[in-house]
Design an enzyme around this catalytic site. Structure first.
Site, short mmCIF file in Angstrom:
data_model
loop_
_atom_site.label_atom_id
_atom_site.label_comp_id
_atom_site.label_asym_id
_atom_site.label_seq_id
_atom_site.Cartn_x
_atom_site.Cartn_y
_atom_site.Cartn_z
N SER A 255 3.98 -38.44 -6.67
CA SER A 255 4.23 -37.11 -7.23
C SER A 255 3.84 -36.05 -6.21
CB SER A 255 3.44 -36.93 -8.53
OG SER A 255 3.85 -37.87 -9.51
N HIS B 74 3.73 -35.27 3.30
CA HIS B 74 2.38 -35.44 2.74
C HIS B 74 1.34 -34.72 3.61
CE1 HIS B 74 4.79 -39.09 1.79
NE2 HIS B 74 4.40 -38.78 0.57
N THR C 171 1.41 12.86 -13.37
CA THR C 171 2.45 12.62 -12.38
C THR C 171 2.89 13.95 -11.78
OG1 THR C 171 4.34 12.89 -13.88
CG2 THR C 171 3.30 10.71 -13.83
N GLY D 86 -0.99 4.12 -0.89
CA GLY D 86 -1.42 4.98 0.20
C GLY D 86 -0.32 5.48 1.09
#
Length: 576
Positions: free
Chosen positions: A58, A222, A495, A403
Site C-alpha cells: 500500500s 518507496h 473596508t 502585506g
C-alpha cells in the site's frame, strides 16, 4: 528529525482502512472476507474470460485497487504500506476468481523481490491445486545506466500493462495470447522518476533527505536511492534532463526512441506535487518529445502510482502502434483510469479568437484644453501620493492581509503615470473614469483593482452627458453602491467602503443650490479620513480581515486609508 504528521487512525490499520474506504465509496468493488483483497463486485462477469490480479504494498494509491473494473483488473491484493502482500491472501484471490469461472488467471507483478517471491509462491500453490495461473513481471525503470542483476524496477508503467491486459481479457483473448502481448509491450516501455522531497511511512521518519535546493533523479516509488542528485532546475530543464536520461544510448535501461515513433506518455504525480506543477511538466514533456519528432498519441496526467506524499513526478513512455492505442482507448469502469479523449497531444493548437470589444458608447472628446490639463495634474498628484504611501499601506496590510496593499496601489500609480505622460487624458468626465477603470482592471490586480474598476465604471455611467456638480454626487453614490453590491461589504465592515461611503454622504451637498466644489470636497476628504481612522476600532465584517480576531486589528484598514489619501490628493490637485 521529527516523524511527519499523518491523518490516520492507527499506523497498523491504515492500509485496511484505506481499502475499506475505497470499497465504501465504490459500489462496483467488494472486499474478500478475512483478506486484504479487493475484487470486482460482478465476478460472474468474468466467467469464461481471463482474470487479472495485481497488487503490492500500500502507499501507491490509486494503484492498484483504483484500477479494478470492467476492462481492467479483476482484483488486487494489498500489503501493508510499502510491504509485499501475504501469500495466503494472493492464493485466496486466485481461488476466488477460479471459483467464479475464470478461464485462467494472470498475475501482474511489479519487479520487486518481495512481490516476485510472494506472488510466485502463491502461483505455485495454486497450480498444485489445479488452477491455470501465469505471471508477468513488469520492469520499466529507466534509471540505471549499468545492468542490474535484479533487473529494472516496476514503476508507473505497470498501470498501462493493467489497461492493455484488461482490454484484451474483455475481448476474450486467451491467457497465452495476453501473456505474449504483454511480454512484448513491457520491453517497449520506460519510466523515470524525479523527486523534490522524501516521503515517510506512517509512524516513521522520512525515507531520505534532500536539501532545499536539490532534486533527485531516478529514485524508486518507496524512496529507494536514485542515480543522481542535482540542483533544483526549472520545469522545462528538469523534463529535458529526464527524457535525455531515459533515451541515452549509454543507458543500459534506456527506452530506444527515434524520430517518427509514436508513444503514450504518462505524467504521474508521485503524491505531493500540485496540479499546477503537474500541468507545467506535462506541457514541457509534450513539447520536448515533439521537438525530437516523436508523436504523442495519448497522454495521461494525474496521480496513478504514488509514493505517499513524495513531491515529485515520473514520466512513462510506451512505444505504441494503432492496435495498442486501441486497447488503451477501450472503455473501462476502473475509477482511477482517466476519461481520455481519443486524440493525440499537441503543444500547438489553434486558439479560439477573442471576441472583439464592443464600440464604446461614451462620446469621445479631444484630449486637449484646460479640462485635460487639469485631469492630468490631478492624476499626477494622486500617483505621487500613492507612491509615497507604499510602505505605509503595506505595513497596515500586514496586520490583516498579505502585506501588499501598498504594492498594489503603487502598481496602479505607475500605470497611470505611464498613461498620462504618453498622451493627454480624456477631458470628458465619463470617458476619463471609464478609461481609468479599464487601466486599473488591467494593471492594478488584486481585489482592490476590481473594486476601483467597479466604482469607476458605475460612476462613469452616471456622468454620461453630464458635468454638473449634482452629477458628481450621483456618480460617487453609484460607484459606492456597485462596490457594496458586488464586494459584499457595507459601511462598518472595516473596508475601503467605509471611506467611500463617508465621502459620498458629504458630497451629497453638491446637489444643494449654490454649492461650491472645493469646500464640499474638502468636507468629504475630512469625512473619509475620519472614517478611515474609525476602522481601527471596528470588527471586520468582510474581506480578508474578517478571518482575523478583532483583538489583533489595532491599525486602520489600509484600503480605507488609501481611499482617503486619494481624495485628499484630488483636492490638492484641484487647488493647485
Amino acid at each position: 528529525m521529527e516523524v511527519p504528521k499523518k491523518l490516520v487512525n492507527s499506523v497498523t490499520g491504515c492500509a485496511d482502512e484505506a481499502l475499506a474506504g475505497l470499497v465504501t465509496c465504490n459500489a462496483n468493488l467488494r472486499l474478500l472476507q478475512g483478506h486484504r483483497v479487493v475484487l470486482r463486485a460482478d465476478l460472474v462477469a468474468i466467467k469464461g474470460r481471463v482474470a487479472l490480479l495485481s497488487g503490492g504494498g500500500s502507499g501507491h494509491e490509486p494503484a492498484h485497487a483504483g484500477f479494478i473494473g470492467k476492462g481492467m483488473l479483476t482484483g488486487v491484493v494489498a500489503g501493508a504500506v510499502f510491504t509485499s502482500p501475504a501469500v495466503g491472501s494472493i492464493l485466496a484471490a486466485i481461488r476466488a476468481v477460479t471459483e467464479a469461472g475464470a478461464a485462467g488467471t494472470l498475475l501482474i507483478v511489479k519487479n520487486y523481490t518481495g512481490d516476485r517471491l510472494n506472488f510466485g509462491l502463491a502461483l505455485e500453490r495454486a497450480r498444485a491445486e489445479g488452477s491455470d495461473v501465469r505471471m508477468v513481471v513488469v520492469g520499466d525503470d529507466s534509471a540505471f545506466t549499468a545492468p542490474k542483476k535484479a533487473g529494472r524496477r516496476g514503476l508507473c508503467g505497470t498501470i498501462l500493462i493493467h489497461k492493455v491486459a484488461g482490454a484484451l481479457a474483455e475481448k476474450g483473448a486467451s491467457l497465452d495470447e495476453i501473456v505474449e502481448k504483454l511480454s512484448a509491450v513491457i520491453k517497449a516501455m520506460g519510466t523515470l522518476g524525479l523527486s523534490l522531497s522524501p516521503c515517510s511511512v506512517p509512524g516513521s521518519k522520512p525515507t531520505f533527505q534532500l536539501a532545499d535546493d536539490e532534486m533527485e533523479l531516478g529514485l524508486g516509488i518507496h524512496g529507494e536511492a536514485g542515480v543522481r542528485r542535482m540542483k533544483l532546475l526549472p520545469a522545462d530543464e528538469a523534463v529535458e534532463t529526464m527524457l535525455a536520461h531515459m533515451t541515452d544510448p549509454c543507458n543500459a535501461s534506456r527506452l530506444p526512441l527515434s524520430p517518427g515513433d509514436s508513444v503514450v506518455l504518462v505524467v504521474n504525480n508521485l503524491g505531493g506535487l500540485s496540479c499546477l506543477e503537474l500541468s507545467i511538466v506535462a506541457g514541457a514533456a509534450v513539447r520536448c518529445l515533439e521537438s525530437r519528432g516523436v508523436r504523442v498519441a495519448r497522454v495521461l496526467v494525474g496521480s496513478f502510482m504514488t509514493a505517499l506524499e513524495m513531491a515529485g513526478v515520473s514520466l512513462t513512455l510506451m512505444l505504441v502502434d494503432e492496435e495498442l492505442v486501441g486497447l488503451l482507448d477501450a472503455k473501462t469502469t476502473a475509477v482511477a483510469w482517466p476519461n481520455l479523449p481519443a486524440a493525440p497531444a499537441a503543444s500547438k493548437r489553434e486558439e479560439i479568437p477573442a471576441p472583439k470589444e464592443a464600440p464604446r458608447t461614451t462620446q469621445h472628446e479631444k484630449s486637449t484644453g484646460p479640462g485635460a490639463a487639469r485631469a492630468r495634474l490631478v492624476l499626477e498628484q494622486v500617483c505621487s501620493t500613492l507612491l509615497e504611501m507604499q510602505e505605509k499601506l503595506n505595513e497596515l496590510d500586514r496586520a490583516a492581509g498579505d502585506g501588499d496593499c501598498g504594492h498594489t496601489h503603487a502598481r496602479a500609480a505607475r500605470a497611470i503615470q505611464v498613461w498620462v505622460r504618453a498622451e493627454p487624458p480624456p477631458a470628458a468626465p465619463a470617458q476619463l473614469l471609464s478609461a481609468l477603470a479599464d487601466l486599473l482592471l488591467e494593471k492594478m490586480g488584486g481585489s482592490s483593482g476590481v473594486l476601483y474598476g467597479l466604482f469607476l465604471t458605475a460612476a462613469a455611467r452616471a456622468l454620461l452627458g453630464r458635468d454638473d456638480l449634482p452629477a458628481w454626487a450621483d456618480a460617487v453614490d453609484a460607484g459606492a453602491e456597485a462596490m457594496g453590491r458586488y464586494g459584499g461589504a457595507a459601511p462598518g465592515d472595516r473596508t475601503m467602503l467605509d471611506s467611500v461611503c463617508a465621502a459620498a454622504r458629504a458630497l451629497a451637498a453638491l446637489r444643494s443650490p449654490g454649492a461650491e466644489l472645493l469646500p464640499v470636497l474638502g468636507a468629504a476628504v475630512k469625512s473619509a479620513e475620519a472614517a478611515a481612522e474609525a476602522t481601527r476600532h471596528m470588527e471586520a465584517g468582510a474581506g480578508r480581515a474578517s478571518y482575523i480576531s478583532s483583538a489583533e486589528l489595532r491599525l486602520p484598514d489600509p484600503g480605507a486609508v488609501a481611499v482617503a489619501a486619494v481624495l485628499r490628493a484630488v483636492l490638492e490637485g484641484l487647488q493647485s
